[in-house]
Design a protein around this motif. Structure first.
Motif, PDB file in Angstrom:
ATOM      1  N   PRO A 128      39.317  40.235 104.338  1.00  0.00           N
ATOM      2  CA  PRO A 128      39.838  38.866 104.507  1.00  0.00           C
ATOM      3  C   PRO A 128      41.223  38.825 105.142  1.00  0.00           C
ATOM      4  CG  PRO A 128      38.815  39.082 102.361  1.00  0.00           C
ATOM      5  CD  PRO A 128      38.886  40.461 102.947  1.00  0.00           C
ATOM      6  N   ALA A 129      42.140  39.706 104.705  1.00  0.00           N
ATOM      7  CA  ALA A 129      43.488  39.710 105.267  1.00  0.00           C
ATOM      8  C   ALA A 129      43.467  40.141 106.732  1.00  0.00           C
ATOM      9  CB  ALA A 129      44.387  40.636 104.457  1.00  0.00           C
ATOM     10  N   ARG A 130      42.555  41.063 107.060  1.00  0.00           N
ATOM     11  CA  ARG A 130      42.490  41.571 108.426  1.00  0.00           C
ATOM     12  C   ARG A 130      41.925  40.536 109.389  1.00  0.00           C
ATOM     13  NH1 ARG A 130      38.580  44.415 110.988  1.00  0.00           N
ATOM     14  NH2 ARG A 130      37.378  44.715 109.095  1.00  0.00           N
ATOM     15  N   ILE A 131      40.936  39.767 108.941  1.00  0.00           N
ATOM     16  CA  ILE A 131      40.240  38.831 109.838  1.00  0.00           C
ATOM     17  C   ILE A 131      40.739  37.398 109.701  1.00  0.00           C
ATOM     18  CG2 ILE A 131      38.337  38.179 108.310  1.00  0.00           C
ATOM     19  CD1 ILE A 131      37.923  39.194 111.959  1.00  0.00           C
ATOM     20  N   GLY A 132      41.407  37.088 108.578  1.00  0.00           N
ATOM     21  CA  GLY A 132      41.786  35.706 108.262  1.00  0.00           C
ATOM     22  C   GLY A 132      42.608  35.017 109.335  1.00  0.00           C
ATOM     23  N   ILE A 133      43.663  35.663 109.832  1.00  0.00           N
ATOM     24  CA  ILE A 133      44.547  35.034 110.817  1.00  0.00           C
ATOM     25  C   ILE A 133      43.793  34.763 112.115  1.00  0.00           C
ATOM     26  CG2 ILE A 133      46.625  35.400 112.222  1.00  0.00           C
ATOM     27  CD1 ILE A 133      47.736  37.018 109.844  1.00  0.00           C
ATOM     28  N   ALA A 142      45.917  29.704 108.260  1.00  0.00           N
ATOM     29  CA  ALA A 142      45.493  31.087 108.003  1.00  0.00           C
ATOM     30  C   ALA A 142      45.539  31.423 106.518  1.00  0.00           C
ATOM     31  CB  ALA A 142      46.370  32.056 108.790  1.00  0.00           C
ATOM     32  N   ARG A 143      46.605  30.983 105.814  1.00  0.00           N
ATOM     33  CA  ARG A 143      46.736  31.317 104.396  1.00  0.00           C
ATOM     34  C   ARG A 143      45.586  30.754 103.580  1.00  0.00           C
ATOM     35  NH1 ARG A 143      48.331  28.828 100.161  1.00  0.00           N
ATOM     36  NH2 ARG A 143      49.119  26.985 101.232  1.00  0.00           N
ATOM     37  N   VAL A 144      45.178  29.519 103.872  1.00  0.00           N
ATOM     38  CA  VAL A 144      44.085  28.870 103.135  1.00  0.00           C
ATOM     39  C   VAL A 144      42.774  29.594 103.399  1.00  0.00           C
ATOM     40  CG1 VAL A 144      42.756  26.738 102.905  1.00  0.00           C
ATOM     41  CG2 VAL A 144      45.248  26.630 103.136  1.00  0.00           C
ATOM     42  N   LEU A 145      42.515  29.904 104.680  1.00  0.00           N
ATOM     43  CA  LEU A 145      41.261  30.582 105.029  1.00  0.00           C
ATOM     44  C   LEU A 145      41.211  31.985 104.413  1.00  0.00           C
ATOM     45  CD1 LEU A 145      38.581  30.660 106.521  1.00  0.00           C
ATOM     46  CD2 LEU A 145      39.807  31.481 108.532  1.00  0.00           C
ATOM     47  N   THR A 146      42.318  32.714 104.502  1.00  0.00           N
ATOM     48  CA  THR A 146      42.351  34.068 103.947  1.00  0.00           C
ATOM     49  C   THR A 146      42.098  34.051 102.444  1.00  0.00           C
ATOM     50  OG1 THR A 146      43.889  34.774 105.664  1.00  0.00           O
ATOM     51  CG2 THR A 146      43.772  36.150 103.702  1.00  0.00           C
ATOM     52  N   GLN A 147      42.712  33.086 101.742  1.00  0.00           N
ATOM     53  CA  GLN A 147      42.510  32.991 100.298  1.00  0.00           C
ATOM     54  C   GLN A 147      41.056  32.660  99.973  1.00  0.00           C
ATOM     55  OE1 GLN A 147      44.804  33.809  97.860  1.00  0.00           O
ATOM     56  NE2 GLN A 147      42.909  33.740  96.672  1.00  0.00           N
ATOM     57  N   THR A 171      38.980  35.741 100.544  1.00  0.00           N
ATOM     58  CA  THR A 171      39.255  36.711  99.472  1.00  0.00           C
ATOM     59  C   THR A 171      38.501  36.332  98.203  1.00  0.00           C
ATOM     60  OG1 THR A 171      41.443  37.186 100.377  1.00  0.00           O
ATOM     61  CG2 THR A 171      41.082  37.754  98.077  1.00  0.00           C
ATOM     62  N   ASN A 172      38.519  35.029  97.857  1.00  0.00           N
ATOM     63  CA  ASN A 172      37.807  34.581  96.653  1.00  0.00           C
ATOM     64  C   ASN A 172      36.314  34.851  96.755  1.00  0.00           C
ATOM     65  OD1 ASN A 172      40.210  33.689  95.617  1.00  0.00           O
ATOM     66  ND2 ASN A 172      39.906  31.536  96.189  1.00  0.00           N
ATOM     67  N   HIS A 173      35.729  34.549  97.925  1.00  0.00           N
ATOM     68  CA  HIS A 173      34.287  34.750  98.098  1.00  0.00           C
ATOM     69  C   HIS A 173      33.914  36.239  98.096  1.00  0.00           C
ATOM     70  CE1 HIS A 173      32.822  30.666  98.640  1.00  0.00           C
ATOM     71  NE2 HIS A 173      33.926  30.401  99.358  1.00  0.00           N
ATOM     72  N   VAL A 174      34.734  37.056  98.749  1.00  0.00           N
ATOM     73  CA  VAL A 174      34.475  38.503  98.757  1.00  0.00           C
ATOM     74  C   VAL A 174      34.582  39.069  97.346  1.00  0.00           C
ATOM     75  CG1 VAL A 174      35.403  40.739  99.501  1.00  0.00           C
ATOM     76  CG2 VAL A 174      35.076  38.917 101.176  1.00  0.00           C
ATOM     77  N   ASN A 175      35.614  38.678  96.595  1.00  0.00           N
ATOM     78  CA  ASN A 175      35.770  39.159  95.216  1.00  0.00           C
ATOM     79  C   ASN A 175      34.593  38.757  94.337  1.00  0.00           C
ATOM     80  OD1 ASN A 175      38.176  40.522  95.573  1.00  0.00           O
ATOM     81  ND2 ASN A 175      39.448  38.744  95.093  1.00  0.00           N
ATOM     82  N   ARG A 176      34.138  37.515  94.503  1.00  0.00           N
ATOM     83  CA  ARG A 176      32.995  37.045  93.717  1.00  0.00           C
ATOM     84  C   ARG A 176      31.745  37.866  94.057  1.00  0.00           C
ATOM     85  NH1 ARG A 176      31.450  31.623  95.231  1.00  0.00           N
ATOM     86  NH2 ARG A 176      33.618  31.165  94.810  1.00  0.00           N
ATOM     87  N   HIS A 177      31.543  38.106  95.353  1.00  0.00           N
ATOM     88  CA  HIS A 177      30.360  38.867  95.779  1.00  0.00           C
ATOM     89  C   HIS A 177      30.408  40.302  95.244  1.00  0.00           C
ATOM     90  CE1 HIS A 177      26.972  40.089  98.167  1.00  0.00           C
ATOM     91  NE2 HIS A 177      27.692  41.019  98.760  1.00  0.00           N
ATOM     92  N   LEU A 178      31.570  40.956  95.337  1.00  0.00           N
ATOM     93  CA  LEU A 178      31.699  42.324  94.830  1.00  0.00           C
ATOM     94  C   LEU A 178      31.527  42.368  93.319  1.00  0.00           C
ATOM     95  CD1 LEU A 178      34.677  43.646  96.996  1.00  0.00           C
ATOM     96  CD2 LEU A 178      32.259  44.238  97.209  1.00  0.00           C
ATOM     97  N   SER A 179      31.992  41.334  92.645  1.00  0.00           N
ATOM     98  CA  SER A 179      31.817  41.260  91.195  1.00  0.00           C
ATOM     99  C   SER A 179      30.341  41.154  90.835  1.00  0.00           C
ATOM    100  CB  SER A 179      32.587  40.069  90.653  1.00  0.00           C
ATOM    101  OG  SER A 179      32.391  39.945  89.275  1.00  0.00           O
ATOM    102  N   GLU A 180      29.577  40.390  91.635  1.00  0.00           N
ATOM    103  CA  GLU A 180      28.128  40.271  91.397  1.00  0.00           C
ATOM    104  C   GLU A 180      27.418  41.593  91.621  1.00  0.00           C
ATOM    105  OE1 GLU A 180      26.997  37.196  94.096  1.00  0.00           O
ATOM    106  OE2 GLU A 180      27.900  35.593  92.894  1.00  0.00           O
TER     107      GLU A 180
END
Length: 199
Positions: free
Chosen positions: A158-163, A173-178, A181-190
Motif C-alpha cells: 500500500p505505501a509503495r503504490i498508494g501515492i 494519497a494518505r487516505v488511499l494508502t490508509q 493498508t486496512n484492506h490488505v491487513n484484513r485480507h492477511l488476517s483472514e
C-alpha cells in the motif's frame, strides 16, 4: 589412491557370491586396478549400473561386511502388538487394492504386504539417492519463510503504490494508502499465519 580389495572381499562387500564377481570381471563390467585389486567404490557403481536391482542383493550403501543373523528379529509379544501387525498388513494391502484385504490374514497376505513395503522403501531410497527427496524440516522452513516474505511484501505494497495510484485517481494519497493498508491487513488476517513453529 583407490582402496583396493580382492574379488572375495568385494563379494562380501556387495553381498553376492565370489563367482558372480569373477563373472563380472570376465565380462569387464568391473575392472581391476593395476596392482590386480579392485576399487570397491568404482566396482559398486559399475555393478549398480549394469545389474538389475530386482535380481541382486547388492548393497547400495557403503557398509561393513554382511554377516549372518544380523537382521533383528521382530517378535509379536502381546495381543495388542498382534492386532497392530494385522491392522498394518490389512492397511497396506487395501492401499494397493489387493482383494479381500480386510479378510483373515494368512502367511501369503503377510508376505505380499512385506514385499509391498520393501518396494515402497526401495522407491524412497532411490528418490533420496537421486536428490528428489528433501528433509521435511527443511521443506517446512522454506514454506514458512516464503509465506512470511509474501506477507511482508503485501504489507509494504500500500505505501509503495498508494501515492502513484492516488495521483492517477486524483484523490488524497494518505487516505488511499490508509484504505489500502486496512484492506490488505484484513485480507492477511483472514488468511492467517503459516502453521507450525520452525524456529
Amino acid at each position: 589412491m583407490a582402496d583396493g580389495v580382492s574379488a572375495r572381499q568385494l563379494a562380501k562387500i556387495l553381498g553376492v557370491t565370489e563367482g558372480a564377481v569373477r563373472k563380472a570381471l570376465k565380462a569387464n563390467r568391473i575392472k581391476r586396478l593395476p596392482d590386480g585389486l579392485i576399487d570397491r567404490e568404482a566396482a559398486r557403481e559399475a555393478w549398480q549400473g549394469s545389474t538389475d536391482p530386482v535380481r541382486t542383493k547388492v548393497r547400495t550403501e557403503p557398509q561393513t561386511v554382511r554377516t549372518r543373523g544380523t537382521h533383528p528379529r521382530v517378535e509379536v509379544r502381546t495381543p495388542a502388538e498382534a492386532r497392530e501387525a494385522v491392522s498394518l498388513i490389512a492397511r497396506v494391502l487395501a492401499e494397493e487394492g489387493v482383494e479381500d484385504a480386510d479378510g483373515s490374514i494368512d502367511f501369503s497376505k503377510a508376505r505380499t504386504a512385506e514385499l509391498i513395503l520393501k518396494a515402497r522403501q526401495r522407491s524412497l531410497d532411490q528418490a533420496e539417492q537421486q536428490g528428489r527427496l528433501i528433509e521435511r524440516a527443511a521443506a517446512e522452513k522454506l514454506f514458512f519463510d516464503t509465506a512470511r516474505e509474501l506477507r511482508d511484501a503485501w504489507l509494504a505494497w500500500p505505501a509503495r503504490i498508494g501515492i502513484e495510484l492516488a495521483a492517477e485517481l486524483g484523490i488524497e494519497a494518505r487516505v488511499l494508502t490508509q484504505a489500502l493498508t486496512n484492506h490488505v491487513n484484513r485480507h492477511l488476517s483472514e488468511l492467517g499465519e503459516p502453521m507450525g513453529d520452525f524456529r
